[in-house]
Design a protein around this motif. Sequence first.
Motif, mmCIF file in Angstrom:
data_model
loop_
_atom_site.group_PDB
_atom_site.id
_atom_site.type_symbol
_atom_site.label_atom_id
_atom_site.label_comp_id
_atom_site.label_asym_id
_atom_site.label_seq_id
_atom_site.Cartn_x
_atom_site.Cartn_y
_atom_site.Cartn_z
ATOM 1 N N HIS A 1 4.663 9.921 6.003
ATOM 2 C CA HIS A 1 4.976 8.555 5.611
ATOM 3 C C HIS A 1 3.917 8.061 4.629
ATOM 4 O O HIS A 1 2.743 8.352 4.772
ATOM 5 C CB HIS A 1 5.021 7.657 6.851
ATOM 6 C CG HIS A 1 5.348 6.242 6.548
ATOM 7 N ND1 HIS A 1 6.608 5.839 6.179
ATOM 8 C CD2 HIS A 1 4.573 5.140 6.510
ATOM 9 C CE1 HIS A 1 6.593 4.535 5.955
ATOM 10 N NE2 HIS A 1 5.368 4.091 6.142
ATOM 11 N N ARG B 1 1.869 4.959 2.431
ATOM 12 C CA ARG B 1 1.389 3.592 2.599
ATOM 13 C C ARG B 1 0.580 3.183 1.375
ATOM 14 O O ARG B 1 0.113 4.032 0.618
ATOM 15 C CB ARG B 1 0.507 3.475 3.838
ATOM 16 C CG ARG B 1 -0.806 4.215 3.712
ATOM 17 C CD ARG B 1 -1.626 4.155 4.984
ATOM 18 N NE ARG B 1 -2.818 4.957 4.841
ATOM 19 C CZ ARG B 1 -4.019 4.483 4.540
ATOM 20 N NH1 ARG B 1 -4.193 3.195 4.352
ATOM 21 N NH2 ARG B 1 -5.056 5.289 4.416
ATOM 22 N N ASP C 1 6.023 -3.870 4.774
ATOM 23 C CA ASP C 1 6.163 -2.667 5.600
ATOM 24 C C ASP C 1 7.607 -2.169 5.607
ATOM 25 O O ASP C 1 7.852 -0.961 5.534
ATOM 26 C CB ASP C 1 5.690 -2.927 7.025
ATOM 27 C CG ASP C 1 4.180 -3.112 7.121
ATOM 28 O OD1 ASP C 1 3.454 -2.713 6.178
ATOM 29 O OD2 ASP C 1 3.727 -3.662 8.143
ATOM 30 N N LEU D 1 8.461 -0.287 2.523
ATOM 31 C CA LEU D 1 7.814 1.029 2.460
ATOM 32 C C LEU D 1 8.285 1.986 3.551
ATOM 33 O O LEU D 1 7.890 3.153 3.556
ATOM 34 C CB LEU D 1 6.293 0.860 2.579
ATOM 35 C CG LEU D 1 5.611 0.157 1.417
ATOM 36 C CD1 LEU D 1 4.158 -0.140 1.761
ATOM 37 C CD2 LEU D 1 5.713 0.984 0.146
ATOM 38 N N LEU E 1 1.692 6.380 -3.349
ATOM 39 C CA LEU E 1 1.411 6.111 -1.934
ATOM 40 C C LEU E 1 0.451 7.129 -1.333
ATOM 41 O O LEU E 1 0.515 8.324 -1.633
ATOM 42 C CB LEU E 1 2.714 6.110 -1.146
ATOM 43 C CG LEU E 1 3.707 5.033 -1.558
ATOM 44 C CD1 LEU E 1 4.986 5.178 -0.752
ATOM 45 C CD2 LEU E 1 3.119 3.649 -1.390
ATOM 46 N N ALA F 1 -0.068 8.046 5.525
ATOM 47 C CA ALA F 1 -0.269 7.064 6.588
ATOM 48 C C ALA F 1 -1.286 7.565 7.577
ATOM 49 O O ALA F 1 -1.554 8.708 7.708
ATOM 50 C CB ALA F 1 1.052 6.784 7.299
#
Length: 94
Positions: free
Chosen positions: A10, A12, A62, A65, A91, A94
């Motif tokens: 993921h 972020r 959030d 994303l 990005l 995470a």
Amino acid sequence: MSTMKAPTTHGRIAAKYHNDWGKGPRVMSVEQGSKTAKSGLMVDDIIMKIDGKPCKTKAEMDAALADKRAGNPVSVVVDRDGRNTAFNVTLDPA
């Protein structure tokens, strides 16, 4: 022979935020050396949109994303010193 895909991570935006009520998440700090920092996000930027989705709160950011992966760029519009500035942010994991 079967092939296995590496798990995707993921993505972020590597920064800390404070909700600037009525505007959007205000960037309070950016992790040094992160892809986010190299992409140009700066302290005091107010995140207005991510990939065209309005972000008035950290929760909305959030959500924008939620399906994004590390290493991929996202389009970000920020209010920087009273002017909207658009750029791509790569990005971080995470």
